[in-house]
Enzyme design. Structure first.
Site, PDB file in Angstrom:
ATOM      1  N   GLY A  49       0.808  -1.209   0.000  1.00  0.00           N
ATOM      2  CA  GLY A  49       0.000   0.000   0.000  1.00  0.00           C
ATOM      3  C   GLY A  49       0.837   1.252   0.000  1.00  0.00           C
ATOM      4  N   SER A  55       4.693   4.507   2.624  1.00  0.00           N
ATOM      5  CA  SER A  55       4.414   3.188   2.053  1.00  0.00           C
ATOM      6  C   SER A  55       4.222   2.147   3.146  1.00  0.00           C
ATOM      7  CB  SER A  55       5.571   2.764   1.142  1.00  0.00           C
ATOM      8  OG  SER A  55       5.754   3.710   0.106  1.00  0.00           O
ATOM      9  N   ASP A 168     -10.578  10.771  10.649  1.00  0.00           N
ATOM     10  CA  ASP A 168     -10.331  10.383   9.262  1.00  0.00           C
ATOM     11  C   ASP A 168     -10.956   9.028   8.945  1.00  0.00           C
ATOM     12  OD1 ASP A 168      -9.401  11.025   6.749  1.00  0.00           O
ATOM     13  OD2 ASP A 168      -7.375  10.260   7.083  1.00  0.00           O
TER      14      ASP A 168
END
Length: 385
Positions: A49, A55, A168
């Site tokens: 990802g 990363s 979030d």
């Protein structure tokens, strides 16, 4: 339920950054060398990802466990404060629907978080991304995911002290294990709100499309901002599509607007993912969609608590249609943003308006007026928030 630490400390040899080290508590510290070995030199073959913060690599630790190793880039938007927040927020809590932090690495300029590895990636890359996932999300699975995320948020909002606002909640931050059990991840933006406070006035951060307008415009953060985000996510799970898609006809581009339009026409069932081929409980699906509309109402005080959402999703509380009012729609939010910028020249606001289908991790941050640029608290706790 109280929070409790469960990670052991390691020798000081792994502690290479005194400034960061002072802020870390109850977390296992890994050396950069052992994480390099775990990921075969952070090879691209092990990369699973990538986002705004860096990363993520799959790695095998010395104890044989697989881990998701999140390497923050030097240009990461997640600064030292957010790094410490993510560590200390998640390190002291455990819940079936939250990711589990194994530890971190803070050697020299390296900032790395080590989480339990979840086999089926995120909802953004499987269900709502329209990508290449081979996973079929039947209706029962979607229901379990909705309830699981709701339970994880209810735990953060109501069972830990101080309570935690995630800030979030979105499809890319909901990870799935081998059984497709959802796990809320990425606590880098999380805020802790003391029990005697009603809200936090703070820098706005999050992802456009999931942001509650009253928070995005005024920087006033309460649990109701997470509940708004959850409402949008709930729509995405039921419909199987991103909240924004510029490739669709204009009247269908914004999922929340589309849901409200269908609700007014008493055609909510038309929003259910067509890939289910009609194999779903229509009454339950419409109930879930109504719950999402309750969560995204324009007035924060009208949005239900997450514990109430769990009860409604599981059939332990009725969904009262009469309490559904017009949601805070994306177009209204953008109009308000423009007016706000014109009225207040001392607000520096930047929004990334990329379609969620084009960039699932489009994030934004903004500064609130200088009087509240430093996080402040308002006393007199209001249970409705």
């Amino acid at each position: 339920m109280s929070c409790f630490p469960f990670f052991s400390k390691v020798s000081s040899s792994a502690r290479q950054d005194p400034d960061i080290d002072e802020g870390i508590q109850h977390v296992k510290l890994y050396t950069y060398n052992e994480l390099t070995k775990a990921t075969n030199g952070f090879s691209q073959a092990n990369k699973i990802g990538e986002g705004g913060f860096g990363s993520v690599f799959k790695g095998r630790l010395k104890n044989g466990k697989f881990a998701a190793i999140k390497v923050l880039s030097a240009e990461s938007r997640q600064g030292e404060k957010e790094f410490l927040t993510e560590i200390n927020t998640i390190a002291e809590i455990q819940h079936e629907n939250l990711v589990k932090l194994y530890g971190c690495c803070v050697e020299k300029n390296n900032r790395i978080l080590v989480y339990n590895y979840l086999e089926n990636n995120s909802l953004a890359q499987t269900l709502v991304g329209g990508g290449h996932s081979s996973i079929y999300f039947d209706w029962e699975t979607r229901c379990r995911i909705c309830v699981g995320v709701a339970r994880g948020l209810a735990f953060l909002h109501e069972e830990v002290r101080p309570l935690i606002v995630h800030r979030d909640i979105k499809a890319s931050n909901i990870l799935l294990d081998k059984d497709l059990t959802p796990k809320i991840s990425d606590f880098g933006l999380a805020k802790l709100i003391p029990s005697n406070m009603t809200h936090v006035s703070t820098r706005v951060a999050g992802t456009l499309g999931y942001l509650a307008p009253e928070y995005a415009i005024g920087g006033r953060l309460t649990r109701k901002a997470d509940i708004y985000s959850f409402g949008v996510l709930l729509l995405e799970i039921v419909s199987g599509r991103c909240n924004t898609n510029s490739q669709l006809p204009i009247e269908e581009q914004f999922l929340l607007e589309r849901a409200w339009d269908l609700y007014e026409r008493k055609e909510l069932v038309g929003l259910v993912d067509t890939s289910l081929n009609g194999e779903f409980d229509a009454e339950q699906a419409c109930k879930f969609l109504k719950i999402s509309l309750l969560c995204t109402q324009e007035s924060p005080k009208l949005r239900p608590s997450m514990s109430s959402v769990v009860k409604m999703l599981t059939g332990k509380m009725n969904v009262d249609d009469s309490k559904i009012t017009k949601p805070a729609l994306i177009s209204d939010f953008m109009d308000l943003k423009v007016r706000k910028n014109q009225e207040s020249s001392n607000i520096d606001t930047t929004y990334n308006t990329s379609s969620a289908s084009e960039n699932q991790d489009s994030t934004m941050s903004s500064s609130v007026p200088s009087t509240t640029r430093t996080s402040t608290f308002t006393a007199q706790y209001d249970q409705s928030l």
